[in-house]
Scaffold this motif. Structure first.
Motif, PDB file in Angstrom:
ATOM      1  N   TRP A   1     -22.309  26.373 -59.155  1.00  0.00           N
ATOM      2  CA  TRP A   1     -22.647  27.162 -60.367  1.00  0.00           C
ATOM      3  C   TRP A   1     -22.627  28.636 -59.512  1.00  0.00           C
ATOM      4  CZ3 TRP A   1     -26.893  30.700 -60.923  1.00  0.00           C
ATOM      5  CH2 TRP A   1     -26.630  31.465 -61.990  1.00  0.00           C
ATOM      6  N   ARG A   2     -23.560  28.827 -58.488  1.00  0.00           N
ATOM      7  CA  ARG A   2     -23.903  30.109 -57.656  1.00  0.00           C
ATOM      8  C   ARG A   2     -22.532  30.416 -56.975  1.00  0.00           C
ATOM      9  NH1 ARG A   2     -28.440  28.798 -53.917  1.00  0.00           N
ATOM     10  NH2 ARG A   2     -26.802  27.335 -52.855  1.00  0.00           N
ATOM     11  N   THR A   3     -21.739  29.511 -56.124  1.00  0.00           N
ATOM     12  CA  THR A   3     -20.641  29.983 -55.488  1.00  0.00           C
ATOM     13  C   THR A   3     -19.622  30.518 -56.235  1.00  0.00           C
ATOM     14  OG1 THR A   3     -19.987  27.580 -55.364  1.00  0.00           O
ATOM     15  CG2 THR A   3     -21.184  28.590 -53.271  1.00  0.00           C
ATOM     16  N   ASN A   4     -19.452  30.050 -57.459  1.00  0.00           N
ATOM     17  CA  ASN A   4     -18.424  30.456 -58.430  1.00  0.00           C
ATOM     18  C   ASN A   4     -18.696  31.709 -58.898  1.00  0.00           C
ATOM     19  OD1 ASN A   4     -16.786  30.472 -60.939  1.00  0.00           O
ATOM     20  ND2 ASN A   4     -16.413  28.330 -60.252  1.00  0.00           N
ATOM     21  N   TYR A   5     -19.950  31.824 -59.194  1.00  0.00           N
ATOM     22  CA  TYR A   5     -20.306  33.372 -59.851  1.00  0.00           C
ATOM     23  C   TYR A   5     -20.275  34.443 -58.840  1.00  0.00           C
ATOM     24  CZ  TYR A   5     -24.066  36.853 -60.691  1.00  0.00           C
ATOM     25  OH  TYR A   5     -24.974  38.000 -60.815  1.00  0.00           O
ATOM     26  N   LEU A   6     -20.808  34.049 -57.474  1.00  0.00           N
ATOM     27  CA  LEU A   6     -20.908  34.759 -56.348  1.00  0.00           C
ATOM     28  C   LEU A   6     -19.349  35.316 -55.783  1.00  0.00           C
ATOM     29  CD1 LEU A   6     -23.724  33.792 -54.384  1.00  0.00           C
ATOM     30  CD2 LEU A   6     -23.721  35.739 -55.620  1.00  0.00           C
ATOM     31  N   SER A   7     -18.277  34.338 -56.134  1.00  0.00           N
ATOM     32  CA  SER A   7     -17.084  34.575 -55.761  1.00  0.00           C
ATOM     33  C   SER A   7     -16.452  35.616 -56.258  1.00  0.00           C
ATOM     34  CB  SER A   7     -16.251  33.025 -55.613  1.00  0.00           C
ATOM     35  OG  SER A   7     -15.853  32.812 -56.672  1.00  0.00           O
ATOM     36  N   TRP A   8     -16.633  35.565 -57.689  1.00  0.00           N
ATOM     37  CA  TRP A   8     -16.178  36.495 -58.439  1.00  0.00           C
ATOM     38  C   TRP A   8     -16.569  37.980 -58.413  1.00  0.00           C
ATOM     39  CZ3 TRP A   8     -11.598  36.102 -61.123  1.00  0.00           C
ATOM     40  CH2 TRP A   8     -10.799  35.115 -61.022  1.00  0.00           C
ATOM     41  N   LYS A   9     -17.686  38.093 -57.693  1.00  0.00           N
ATOM     42  CA  LYS A   9     -18.313  39.233 -57.467  1.00  0.00           C
ATOM     43  C   LYS A   9     -17.406  39.991 -56.460  1.00  0.00           C
ATOM     44  CE  LYS A   9     -22.779  40.188 -57.828  1.00  0.00           C
ATOM     45  NZ  LYS A   9     -24.076  40.006 -57.530  1.00  0.00           N
ATOM     46  N   LYS A  10     -16.562  39.415 -55.591  1.00  0.00           N
ATOM     47  CA  LYS A  10     -15.800  39.919 -54.619  1.00  0.00           C
ATOM     48  C   LYS A  10     -14.742  40.996 -55.307  1.00  0.00           C
ATOM     49  CE  LYS A  10     -16.455  36.075 -51.299  1.00  0.00           C
ATOM     50  NZ  LYS A  10     -15.834  35.115 -50.593  1.00  0.00           N
ATOM     51  N   LEU A  11     -14.511  40.807 -56.406  1.00  0.00           N
ATOM     52  CA  LEU A  11     -13.384  41.778 -57.163  1.00  0.00           C
ATOM     53  C   LEU A  11     -14.190  42.903 -57.560  1.00  0.00           C
ATOM     54  CD1 LEU A  11     -10.611  41.550 -57.957  1.00  0.00           C
ATOM     55  CD2 LEU A  11     -11.360  40.440 -60.400  1.00  0.00           C
TER      56      LEU A  11
ATOM     57  N   ASP B   1     -15.472  46.233 -58.948  1.00  0.00           N
ATOM     58  CA  ASP B   1     -15.699  47.063 -60.095  1.00  0.00           C
ATOM     59  C   ASP B   1     -14.432  46.565 -61.168  1.00  0.00           C
ATOM     60  OD1 ASP B   1     -13.776  48.055 -58.708  1.00  0.00           O
ATOM     61  OD2 ASP B   1     -14.112  50.012 -59.155  1.00  0.00           O
ATOM     62  N   ARG B   2     -13.642  45.495 -60.623  1.00  0.00           N
ATOM     63  CA  ARG B   2     -12.571  45.051 -61.572  1.00  0.00           C
ATOM     64  C   ARG B   2     -12.973  43.724 -62.169  1.00  0.00           C
ATOM     65  NH1 ARG B   2      -6.469  45.516 -59.507  1.00  0.00           N
ATOM     66  NH2 ARG B   2      -6.508  47.574 -58.298  1.00  0.00           N
TER      67      ARG B   2
ATOM     68  N   PHE C   1     -13.741  48.028 -71.342  1.00  0.00           N
ATOM     69  CA  PHE C   1     -13.358  47.820 -69.846  1.00  0.00           C
ATOM     70  C   PHE C   1     -12.026  47.409 -69.582  1.00  0.00           C
ATOM     71  CE2 PHE C   1     -12.868  44.257 -66.784  1.00  0.00           C
ATOM     72  CZ  PHE C   1     -13.559  44.783 -65.719  1.00  0.00           C
ATOM     73  N   ILE C   2     -11.388  46.585 -70.394  1.00  0.00           N
ATOM     74  CA  ILE C   2      -9.928  46.426 -70.479  1.00  0.00           C
ATOM     75  C   ILE C   2      -9.372  47.782 -70.478  1.00  0.00           C
ATOM     76  CG2 ILE C   2      -7.905  45.190 -71.270  1.00  0.00           C
ATOM     77  CD1 ILE C   2      -9.869  43.037 -72.241  1.00  0.00           C
ATOM     78  N   GLU C   3      -9.317  48.506 -71.472  1.00  0.00           N
ATOM     79  CA  GLU C   3      -8.860  49.682 -71.479  1.00  0.00           C
ATOM     80  C   GLU C   3      -8.853  50.705 -70.412  1.00  0.00           C
ATOM     81  OE1 GLU C   3      -8.641  52.606 -75.176  1.00  0.00           O
ATOM     82  OE2 GLU C   3     -10.504  53.004 -74.133  1.00  0.00           O
TER      83      GLU C   3
END
Length: 277
Positions: free
Chosen positions: A151-161, A163-164, A187-189
């Protein structure tokens, strides 16, 4: 470009997918399970086979994430894709900023994720707690393979994106639905105007949005499954439904002290960051 609807399994991704598919692909915002097909999960067999890659070959699947995604990338066209995959695994990026506009990541209290995981995959709660803590976890029985990590590594991995990526809590998606959806649209706009075209506007149709909110409620989706079944439910036992307890899935009632402490001790930093502790 791709807008990812990302999450750890059993965190509310199907609800988010239902919201976006019914708003953008139905004539009036009223949800039907068929609209989920407009937002496919990635990786998937069809996409790999389309460019001649064997989806059962683990190494080829991982090495060609970005190449396969190119079939979804069209100029000035936004494609939503669902995923539970890590943003990076085996030192290989899951996607890149050429293919990807951004992501919306749904995060849920891991104590409730463990319970929902247990029901969905028909495993004991003890085993489910161990799996969401497992850094090398992957979804069994899925072809192509889906690396999801803990759960943690999944969440933290997407933080690498950076401000997107917009992080939304499952609990807000349920309790503050309208307000939260409008924020996601904004956000999408913003990203679309920055990276696709300055002329893009998402003018929220409030009547359509009200229809979306009403027909993607947990209760309505549960009723639809009761009436028509749900092909994405992995359980063959008819008594085990995909839409089980939703927001009423409360760890306080079902997790004993040892399991609760195991999750909290391992994920303390992230849970505090998200307001779960």
């Amino acid at each position: 470009m791709i807008m990812w609807l990302a999450s750890y399994p059993k965190s509310g991704n199907t609800m988010l997918r239902a919201i976006f598919s019914s708003y953008f692909h139905s004539p009036d915002g009223n949800f039907d399970f068929n609209y989920l097909n407009t937002i496919p999960q990635f990786p998937n067999n069809e996409a790999y086979e389309k460019i001649g890659i064997d989806p059962t070959d683990e190494n080829s699947v991982v090495k060609n994430y970005i190449n396969v995604q190119k079939i979804y990338v069209k100029e000035k066209n936004l494609q939503f894709l669902k995923t539970h995959s890590l943003f990076e695994n085996k030192n290989i990026n899951f996607t890149n900023k050429t293919n990807t506009l951004g992501a919306i990541y749904v995060v849920r209290d891991p104590r409730n994720v463990a319970l929902s995981y247990s029901h969905h995959f028909d495993r004991s709660i003890d085993r489910s707690v161990d799996l969401i803590l497992d850094e090398n976890n992957f979804l069994t029985g899925r072809i192509p393979i889906h690396y999801i990590g803990s759960w943690r590594t999944n969440y933290l991995s997407w933080k690498k994106l950076r401000d997107r990526c917009y992080f939304v809590k499952y609990e807000d998606l349920v309790k503050k639905k309208k307000e939260t959806i409008i924020k996601l649209f904004k956000f999408i706009e913003k990203l679309s105007r920055q990276y696709i075209s300055k002329d893009i506007n998402i003018n929220v149709d409030l009547k359509r949005l009200d229809n979306v909110i009403e027909t993607t409620s947990f209760e309505n989706m549960k009723n639809l499954e009761e009436k028509n079944g749900f092909k994405e439910n992995p359980n063959r036992n008819e008594n085990k439904k995909f839409f089980n307890l939703g927001i009423n899935n409360r760890w306080e009632k079902r997790l004993d002290f040892i399991k609760k402490a195991k999750i909290e001790n391992n994920f303390e930093k992230e849970m505090k960051e998200l307001g779960y502790l």
